[in-house]
Design a protein around this motif. Sequence first.
Motif, PDB file in Angstrom:
ATOM      1  N   TRP A  82      53.597  35.618  65.164  1.00  0.00           N
ATOM      2  CA  TRP A  82      54.805  36.104  65.818  1.00  0.00           C
ATOM      3  C   TRP A  82      55.843  34.995  65.988  1.00  0.00           C
ATOM      4  CZ3 TRP A  82      55.395  33.311  70.266  1.00  0.00           C
ATOM      5  CH2 TRP A  82      54.248  32.818  70.886  1.00  0.00           C
ATOM      6  N   THR A  83      57.081  35.447  66.242  1.00  0.00           N
ATOM      7  CA  THR A  83      58.182  34.551  66.578  1.00  0.00           C
ATOM      8  C   THR A  83      58.733  35.004  67.922  1.00  0.00           C
ATOM      9  OG1 THR A  83      58.763  34.260  64.252  1.00  0.00           O
ATOM     10  CG2 THR A  83      60.450  33.683  65.870  1.00  0.00           C
ATOM     11  N   GLY A  84      58.896  34.059  68.830  1.00  0.00           N
ATOM     12  CA  GLY A  84      59.481  34.354  70.131  1.00  0.00           C
ATOM     13  C   GLY A  84      60.841  33.683  70.251  1.00  0.00           C
ATOM     14  N   THR A  85      61.797  34.387  70.862  1.00  0.00           N
ATOM     15  CA  THR A  85      63.135  33.832  71.066  1.00  0.00           C
ATOM     16  C   THR A  85      63.582  34.100  72.490  1.00  0.00           C
ATOM     17  OG1 THR A  85      64.216  35.881  70.359  1.00  0.00           O
ATOM     18  CG2 THR A  85      63.820  34.220  68.660  1.00  0.00           C
ATOM     19  N   GLY A  86      64.491  33.278  72.983  1.00  0.00           N
ATOM     20  CA  GLY A  86      65.056  33.531  74.299  1.00  0.00           C
ATOM     21  C   GLY A  86      65.778  32.328  74.857  1.00  0.00           C
ATOM     22  N   THR A  87      66.469  32.577  75.970  1.00  0.00           N
ATOM     23  CA  THR A  87      67.245  31.549  76.661  1.00  0.00           C
ATOM     24  C   THR A  87      66.626  31.284  78.020  1.00  0.00           C
ATOM     25  OG1 THR A  87      69.233  32.333  75.549  1.00  0.00           O
ATOM     26  CG2 THR A  87      69.556  30.925  77.475  1.00  0.00           C
ATOM     27  N   ASN A  88      66.397  30.039  78.323  1.00  0.00           N
ATOM     28  CA  ASN A  88      65.779  29.625  79.582  1.00  0.00           C
ATOM     29  C   ASN A  88      66.807  29.706  80.721  1.00  0.00           C
ATOM     30  OD1 ASN A  88      64.755  26.483  80.977  1.00  0.00           O
ATOM     31  ND2 ASN A  88      63.930  28.472  81.473  1.00  0.00           N
ATOM     32  N   ASP A  89      66.766  30.818  81.459  1.00  0.00           N
ATOM     33  CA  ASP A  89      67.723  31.027  82.547  1.00  0.00           C
ATOM     34  C   ASP A  89      67.063  31.089  83.920  1.00  0.00           C
ATOM     35  OD1 ASP A  89      66.468  33.445  82.145  1.00  0.00           O
ATOM     36  OD2 ASP A  89      68.295  34.588  81.790  1.00  0.00           O
ATOM     37  N   GLY A  90      65.804  30.672  83.998  1.00  0.00           N
ATOM     38  CA  GLY A  90      65.085  30.637  85.270  1.00  0.00           C
ATOM     39  C   GLY A  90      64.042  29.534  85.266  1.00  0.00           C
ATOM     40  N   ALA A  97      65.766  25.759  85.185  1.00  0.00           N
ATOM     41  CA  ALA A  97      66.412  26.443  84.070  1.00  0.00           C
ATOM     42  C   ALA A  97      67.339  25.471  83.355  1.00  0.00           C
ATOM     43  CB  ALA A  97      67.198  27.642  84.586  1.00  0.00           C
ATOM     44  N   THR A  98      67.387  25.577  82.036  1.00  0.00           N
ATOM     45  CA  THR A  98      68.229  24.683  81.246  1.00  0.00           C
ATOM     46  C   THR A  98      69.440  25.381  80.648  1.00  0.00           C
ATOM     47  OG1 THR A  98      67.039  25.115  79.188  1.00  0.00           O
ATOM     48  CG2 THR A  98      66.199  23.314  80.595  1.00  0.00           C
ATOM     49  N   GLY A  99      69.394  26.699  80.549  1.00  0.00           N
ATOM     50  CA  GLY A  99      70.466  27.444  79.902  1.00  0.00           C
ATOM     51  C   GLY A  99      70.414  27.353  78.386  1.00  0.00           C
ATOM     52  N   LYS A 100      69.401  26.692  77.854  1.00  0.00           N
ATOM     53  CA  LYS A 100      69.279  26.515  76.405  1.00  0.00           C
ATOM     54  C   LYS A 100      68.349  27.569  75.809  1.00  0.00           C
ATOM     55  CE  LYS A 100      70.131  21.569  76.577  1.00  0.00           C
ATOM     56  NZ  LYS A 100      69.613  20.236  76.256  1.00  0.00           N
ATOM     57  N   SER A 101      68.567  27.839  74.519  1.00  0.00           N
ATOM     58  CA  SER A 101      67.752  28.815  73.800  1.00  0.00           C
ATOM     59  C   SER A 101      66.672  28.112  72.993  1.00  0.00           C
ATOM     60  CB  SER A 101      68.622  29.636  72.859  1.00  0.00           C
ATOM     61  OG  SER A 101      69.544  30.402  73.599  1.00  0.00           O
ATOM     62  N   MET A 129      59.129  24.282  71.952  1.00  0.00           N
ATOM     63  CA  MET A 129      59.956  24.990  72.925  1.00  0.00           C
ATOM     64  C   MET A 129      60.501  24.011  73.958  1.00  0.00           C
ATOM     65  SD  MET A 129      59.102  28.017  75.674  1.00  0.00           S
ATOM     66  CE  MET A 129      58.426  26.902  76.895  1.00  0.00           C
ATOM     67  N   MET A 130      59.641  23.152  74.474  1.00  0.00           N
ATOM     68  CA  MET A 130      60.067  22.190  75.492  1.00  0.00           C
ATOM     69  C   MET A 130      61.145  21.252  74.938  1.00  0.00           C
ATOM     70  SD  MET A 130      58.190  22.966  78.109  1.00  0.00           S
ATOM     71  CE  MET A 130      57.816  21.633  79.195  1.00  0.00           C
ATOM     72  N   GLN A 131      61.013  20.854  73.680  1.00  0.00           N
ATOM     73  CA  GLN A 131      62.022  19.999  73.058  1.00  0.00           C
ATOM     74  C   GLN A 131      63.340  20.748  72.890  1.00  0.00           C
ATOM     75  OE1 GLN A 131      59.744  18.860  69.577  1.00  0.00           O
ATOM     76  NE2 GLN A 131      59.324  16.826  70.432  1.00  0.00           N
ATOM     77  N   GLN A 132      63.283  21.993  72.439  1.00  0.00           N
ATOM     78  CA  GLN A 132      64.490  22.783  72.255  1.00  0.00           C
ATOM     79  C   GLN A 132      65.218  23.028  73.580  1.00  0.00           C
ATOM     80  OE1 GLN A 132      64.080  26.281  69.530  1.00  0.00           O
ATOM     81  NE2 GLN A 132      62.027  25.436  69.228  1.00  0.00           N
ATOM     82  N   LEU A 133      64.449  23.146  74.657  1.00  0.00           N
ATOM     83  CA  LEU A 133      65.045  23.384  75.975  1.00  0.00           C
ATOM     84  C   LEU A 133      65.524  22.086  76.622  1.00  0.00           C
ATOM     85  CD1 LEU A 133      62.624  26.075  77.441  1.00  0.00           C
ATOM     86  CD2 LEU A 133      64.808  26.418  76.244  1.00  0.00           C
ATOM     87  N   GLY A 134      65.230  20.955  75.989  1.00  0.00           N
ATOM     88  CA  GLY A 134      65.664  19.674  76.524  1.00  0.00           C
ATOM     89  C   GLY A 134      64.790  19.166  77.649  1.00  0.00           C
TER      90      GLY A 134
END
Length: 144
Positions: A82-90, A97-101, A129-134
């Motif tokens: 699977w592939t999961g996508t989303g924006t960290n808003d919490g 929250a980072t506001g990053k996808s 995921m952690m790297q993408q979210l900063g």
Amino acid sequence: MSEQNKAAAKRIFDAWNTRDFEVFDEVLAADYIDHSPQNPYADTHGPEGIKRFARMYIDAISDQRFLVNEQIAEGDLVTTRWTGTGTNDGEIMGMPATGKSAVVQGITMQRFQDGKAVEGWTCWDTLGMMQQLGLVQQAHTAAS
């Protein structure tokens, strides 16, 4: 039976996408065991543990979606890539929250008995995921 088990495994991802967590009661055994190391609620067996896990991620990534890329079934096992996508808003597990996808890849394997998943294992790109979210620094090449 393999096609029925694949359909049941896909329903779990679909339920996550639609936020219809009552479906977990239909497709997960009452004593379902999640062996995934990233699940802080893995000690809570059955659908309730997975509901808590799903809610934790939905609270942190409210637009989260899963795409089932492919499934393979053999005997009582179903493997879903699977592939999961989303924006960290919490907040998630104490991280703000980072506001990053992020886009992550994962594989979930589940064992079925009598039409319900009785245990599962998931491996996914948590570090990516952690790297993408900063939240974790990207790896750098070593200087020569």
